[in-house]
Design a protein around this motif. Structure first.
Motif, PDB file in Angstrom:
ATOM      1  N   GLN A  51      55.035  40.249  63.228  1.00  0.00           N
ATOM      2  CA  GLN A  51      54.178  40.591  64.366  1.00  0.00           C
ATOM      3  C   GLN A  51      54.319  39.552  65.469  1.00  0.00           C
ATOM      4  O   GLN A  51      54.393  39.906  66.655  1.00  0.00           O
ATOM      5  CB  GLN A  51      52.727  40.709  63.916  1.00  0.00           C
ATOM      6  CG  GLN A  51      52.460  41.956  63.113  1.00  0.00           C
ATOM      7  CD  GLN A  51      51.045  42.018  62.566  1.00  0.00           C
ATOM      8  OE1 GLN A  51      50.406  40.995  62.381  1.00  0.00           O
ATOM      9  NE2 GLN A  51      50.572  43.223  62.309  1.00  0.00           N
ATOM     10  N   VAL A  52      54.364  38.279  65.113  1.00  0.00           N
ATOM     11  CA  VAL A  52      54.493  37.230  66.114  1.00  0.00           C
ATOM     12  C   VAL A  52      55.836  37.345  66.833  1.00  0.00           C
ATOM     13  O   VAL A  52      55.919  37.175  68.048  1.00  0.00           O
ATOM     14  CB  VAL A  52      54.336  35.837  65.450  1.00  0.00           C
ATOM     15  CG1 VAL A  52      54.794  34.733  66.372  1.00  0.00           C
ATOM     16  CG2 VAL A  52      52.899  35.613  65.026  1.00  0.00           C
ATOM     17  N   GLU A  53      56.884  37.672  66.078  1.00  0.00           N
ATOM     18  CA  GLU A  53      58.215  37.779  66.679  1.00  0.00           C
ATOM     19  C   GLU A  53      58.366  39.027  67.542  1.00  0.00           C
ATOM     20  O   GLU A  53      59.063  39.008  68.551  1.00  0.00           O
ATOM     21  CB  GLU A  53      59.280  37.786  65.585  1.00  0.00           C
ATOM     22  CG  GLU A  53      59.420  36.456  64.875  1.00  0.00           C
ATOM     23  CD  GLU A  53      60.391  36.513  63.707  1.00  0.00           C
ATOM     24  OE1 GLU A  53      61.028  37.565  63.495  1.00  0.00           O
ATOM     25  OE2 GLU A  53      60.500  35.504  62.997  1.00  0.00           O
ATOM     26  N   THR A  54      57.720  40.114  67.140  1.00  0.00           N
ATOM     27  CA  THR A  54      57.932  41.373  67.859  1.00  0.00           C
ATOM     28  C   THR A  54      56.939  41.625  68.976  1.00  0.00           C
ATOM     29  O   THR A  54      57.226  42.430  69.868  1.00  0.00           O
ATOM     30  CB  THR A  54      57.893  42.572  66.891  1.00  0.00           C
ATOM     31  OG1 THR A  54      56.629  42.592  66.232  1.00  0.00           O
ATOM     32  CG2 THR A  54      59.018  42.502  65.885  1.00  0.00           C
ATOM     33  N   GLN A  55      55.801  40.971  68.965  1.00  0.00           N
ATOM     34  CA  GLN A  55      54.772  41.275  69.965  1.00  0.00           C
ATOM     35  C   GLN A  55      55.260  41.096  71.406  1.00  0.00           C
ATOM     36  O   GLN A  55      55.005  41.971  72.241  1.00  0.00           O
ATOM     37  CB  GLN A  55      53.508  40.449  69.712  1.00  0.00           C
ATOM     38  CG  GLN A  55      52.323  40.939  70.529  1.00  0.00           C
ATOM     39  CD  GLN A  55      51.978  42.378  70.226  1.00  0.00           C
ATOM     40  OE1 GLN A  55      51.855  42.761  69.080  1.00  0.00           O
ATOM     41  NE2 GLN A  55      51.834  43.197  71.262  1.00  0.00           N
ATOM     42  N   PRO A  56      55.973  40.005  71.727  1.00  0.00           N
ATOM     43  CA  PRO A  56      56.463  39.893  73.110  1.00  0.00           C
ATOM     44  C   PRO A  56      57.396  41.051  73.492  1.00  0.00           C
ATOM     45  O   PRO A  56      57.341  41.545  74.621  1.00  0.00           O
ATOM     46  CB  PRO A  56      57.217  38.564  73.121  1.00  0.00           C
ATOM     47  CG  PRO A  56      56.641  37.781  71.984  1.00  0.00           C
ATOM     48  CD  PRO A  56      56.256  38.794  70.956  1.00  0.00           C
ATOM     49  N   ARG A  57      58.196  41.490  72.569  1.00  0.00           N
ATOM     50  CA  ARG A  57      59.099  42.610  72.849  1.00  0.00           C
ATOM     51  C   ARG A  57      58.311  43.905  73.054  1.00  0.00           C
ATOM     52  O   ARG A  57      58.620  44.693  73.957  1.00  0.00           O
ATOM     53  CB  ARG A  57      60.093  42.770  71.702  1.00  0.00           C
ATOM     54  CG  ARG A  57      61.040  41.596  71.586  1.00  0.00           C
ATOM     55  CD  ARG A  57      61.989  41.762  70.417  1.00  0.00           C
ATOM     56  NE  ARG A  57      62.836  40.584  70.296  1.00  0.00           N
ATOM     57  CZ  ARG A  57      63.005  39.912  69.184  1.00  0.00           C
ATOM     58  NH1 ARG A  57      62.411  40.295  68.070  1.00  0.00           N
ATOM     59  NH2 ARG A  57      63.787  38.855  69.155  1.00  0.00           N
ATOM     60  N   ASP A  59      55.239  44.120  74.065  1.00  0.00           N
ATOM     61  CA  ASP A  59      54.557  43.999  75.360  1.00  0.00           C
ATOM     62  C   ASP A  59      55.498  44.366  76.493  1.00  0.00           C
ATOM     63  O   ASP A  59      55.113  45.073  77.429  1.00  0.00           O
ATOM     64  CB  ASP A  59      54.021  42.576  75.547  1.00  0.00           C
ATOM     65  CG  ASP A  59      52.881  42.242  74.601  1.00  0.00           C
ATOM     66  OD1 ASP A  59      52.288  43.178  74.011  1.00  0.00           O
ATOM     67  OD2 ASP A  59      52.584  41.038  74.445  1.00  0.00           O
ATOM     68  N   LYS A  60      56.734  43.899  76.430  1.00  0.00           N
ATOM     69  CA  LYS A  60      57.718  44.200  77.476  1.00  0.00           C
ATOM     70  C   LYS A  60      58.031  45.690  77.501  1.00  0.00           C
ATOM     71  O   LYS A  60      58.120  46.296  78.577  1.00  0.00           O
ATOM     72  CB  LYS A  60      58.998  43.388  77.250  1.00  0.00           C
ATOM     73  CG  LYS A  60      59.978  43.482  78.367  1.00  0.00           C
ATOM     74  CD  LYS A  60      59.400  42.884  79.628  1.00  0.00           C
ATOM     75  CE  LYS A  60      60.416  42.893  80.737  1.00  0.00           C
ATOM     76  NZ  LYS A  60      59.879  42.392  81.994  1.00  0.00           N
ATOM     77  N   ILE A  61      58.193  46.292  76.318  1.00  0.00           N
ATOM     78  CA  ILE A  61      58.461  47.736  76.241  1.00  0.00           C
ATOM     79  C   ILE A  61      57.299  48.515  76.858  1.00  0.00           C
ATOM     80  O   ILE A  61      57.510  49.457  77.635  1.00  0.00           O
ATOM     81  CB  ILE A  61      58.708  48.168  74.781  1.00  0.00           C
ATOM     82  CG1 ILE A  61      60.052  47.621  74.300  1.00  0.00           C
ATOM     83  CG2 ILE A  61      58.648  49.685  74.634  1.00  0.00           C
ATOM     84  CD1 ILE A  61      60.287  47.761  72.809  1.00  0.00           C
ATOM     85  N   ASN A  62      56.080  48.143  76.543  1.00  0.00           N
ATOM     86  CA  ASN A  62      54.915  48.822  77.115  1.00  0.00           C
ATOM     87  C   ASN A  62      54.854  48.644  78.623  1.00  0.00           C
ATOM     88  O   ASN A  62      54.509  49.581  79.360  1.00  0.00           O
ATOM     89  CB  ASN A  62      53.628  48.314  76.464  1.00  0.00           C
ATOM     90  CG  ASN A  62      53.493  48.791  75.030  1.00  0.00           C
ATOM     91  OD1 ASN A  62      54.015  49.844  74.679  1.00  0.00           O
ATOM     92  ND2 ASN A  62      52.812  48.020  74.220  1.00  0.00           N
ATOM     93  N   GLU A  63      55.198  47.471  79.107  1.00  0.00           N
ATOM     94  CA  GLU A  63      55.223  47.216  80.553  1.00  0.00           C
ATOM     95  C   GLU A  63      56.245  48.126  81.235  1.00  0.00           C
ATOM     96  O   GLU A  63      55.959  48.742  82.261  1.00  0.00           O
ATOM     97  CB  GLU A  63      55.564  45.743  80.785  1.00  0.00           C
ATOM     98  CG  GLU A  63      55.642  45.335  82.231  1.00  0.00           C
ATOM     99  CD  GLU A  63      56.081  43.886  82.376  1.00  0.00           C
ATOM    100  OE1 GLU A  63      56.804  43.604  83.352  1.00  0.00           O
ATOM    101  OE2 GLU A  63      55.719  43.047  81.527  1.00  0.00           O
ATOM    102  N   ILE A  64      57.423  48.237  80.633  1.00  0.00           N
ATOM    103  CA  ILE A  64      58.474  49.093  81.192  1.00  0.00           C
ATOM    104  C   ILE A  64      58.037  50.558  81.146  1.00  0.00           C
ATOM    105  O   ILE A  64      58.261  51.315  82.106  1.00  0.00           O
ATOM    106  CB  ILE A  64      59.809  48.875  80.445  1.00  0.00           C
ATOM    107  CG1 ILE A  64      60.342  47.472  80.757  1.00  0.00           C
ATOM    108  CG2 ILE A  64      60.829  49.939  80.805  1.00  0.00           C
ATOM    109  CD1 ILE A  64      61.514  47.047  79.894  1.00  0.00           C
ATOM    110  N   ASN A  65      57.407  50.959  80.054  1.00  0.00           N
ATOM    111  CA  ASN A  65      56.914  52.338  79.953  1.00  0.00           C
ATOM    112  C   ASN A  65      55.897  52.644  81.045  1.00  0.00           C
ATOM    113  O   ASN A  65      55.898  53.745  81.604  1.00  0.00           O
ATOM    114  CB  ASN A  65      56.289  52.590  78.575  1.00  0.00           C
ATOM    115  CG  ASN A  65      57.325  52.874  77.517  1.00  0.00           C
ATOM    116  OD1 ASN A  65      58.431  53.308  77.818  1.00  0.00           O
ATOM    117  ND2 ASN A  65      56.964  52.639  76.274  1.00  0.00           N
TER     118      ASN A  65
END
Length: 81
Positions: A51-57, A59-65
């Motif tokens: 979760q710690v490793e994937t959360q920034p990714r 967040d970025k995916i949600n921002e792009i969406n």
């Protein structure tokens, strides 16, 4: 009468053996329970690391969406107003 006492002795001996077996099996269960607790803790630690490793990714995916959703033709009419 002698047979009665012999039978009772045999039953008590069998009962004692069965109780000893149950105690041994219970000890094995307790040992396995400890192993299970350690395994559960290891799995939870790995989940937390993931979760710690994937959360920034994520967040970025949600921002792009959200950006892409703002560019859809439905929203272009609202953006022109």
């Amino acid at each position: 009468m002698a047979n009665f006492f012999k039978d009772m002795k045999d039953y008590i001996t069998t009962l004692r053996e069965n109780v000893d077996d149950v105690k041994a099996n219970l000890e094995r269960v307790n040992i396995e329970l400890e192993h299970t607790k350690k395994t559960q803790a290891d799995i939870q630690r790995k989940i937390n690391e993931f979760q710690v490793e994937t959360q920034p990714r994520l967040d970025k995916i949600n921002e792009i969406n959200e950006i892409i959703a703002g560019m859809t033709p439905e929203n272009e009419d609202e953006n022109e107003k």
